[in-house]
Enzyme design. Structure first.
Site, PDB file in Angstrom:
ATOM      1  N   SER A  63       0.836  -1.208   0.000  1.00 13.07           N
ATOM      2  CA  SER A  63       0.000   0.000   0.000  1.00 13.07           C
ATOM      3  C   SER A  63       0.866   1.251   0.000  1.00 13.07           C
ATOM      4  CB  SER A  63      -1.030   0.027   1.118  1.00 13.07           C
ATOM      5  OG  SER A  63      -2.014   0.999   0.805  1.00 13.07           O
ATOM      6  N   HIS A  68       3.328  14.680   5.832  1.00  6.64           N
ATOM      7  CA  HIS A  68       3.223  16.114   5.565  1.00  6.64           C
ATOM      8  C   HIS A  68       3.750  16.803   6.818  1.00  6.64           C
ATOM      9  CE1 HIS A  68       0.771  15.082   2.114  1.00  6.64           C
ATOM     10  NE2 HIS A  68       0.102  14.282   2.919  1.00  6.64           N
ATOM     11  N   CYS A  83      -1.446  -3.653   3.604  1.00  8.72           N
ATOM     12  CA  CYS A  83      -2.390  -4.742   3.358  1.00  8.72           C
ATOM     13  C   CYS A  83      -1.700  -6.068   3.644  1.00  8.72           C
ATOM     14  CB  CYS A  83      -2.873  -4.716   1.907  1.00  8.72           C
ATOM     15  SG  CYS A  83      -3.858  -3.258   1.535  1.00  8.72           S
TER      16      CYS A  83
END
Length: 124
Positions: A63, A68, A83
């Site tokens: 995944s 940020h 996953c």
């Protein structure tokens, strides 16, 4: 219920401001966190904003990881979504927290892709 994956949403506070504003170091930390968790890195993209801040994504076979940063606030928003059962998103999240020198974090774990029966997915 059986989940396809686990998504850790982490709020990191009191982070080292110099680290948060260093694109190369943030990229290295994110890639290393994916590898330490047992993930297979596919693509990496990071951007340094002016006057400050870094955003980036590490695409993994399982995944993704994203970050940020707001150096002026000592804050980073981090997502680790994996996953399958092979990769532990908490290993990546804890490594990132340590490397950013966060004074504290809050997290939420979301189970993604909930099914009543176990689902067999190729390569996971």
């Amino acid at each position: 219920m059986h989940a396809l994956g686990r998504h850790i949403i982490a709020e990191l506070y009191g982070c080292d401001k110099e680290v948060l504003n260093n694109r190369e170091l943030i990229e290295k930390i994110m890639v290393e966190s994916a590898l330490k968790a047992g993930a297979e890195v596919r693509e990496v993209a990071f951007h340094k904003f002016s006057p400050q801040g870094v955003s980036g994504v590490v695409v993994i076979s399982e995944s993704h990881l994203t970050i940020h940063t707001w150096p002026e606030l000592g804050y980073a928003a981090v997502d680790v979504f994996t996953c399958g059962e092979r990769v532990d998103p908490w290993q990546a999240c804890n490594y990132i927290t340590e490397m950013l020198k966060a004074s504290h974090m809050t997290t939420t774990e979301v189970k993604r892709g909930l099914f009543e029966q176990p689902v067999k997915v190729a390569n996971l």
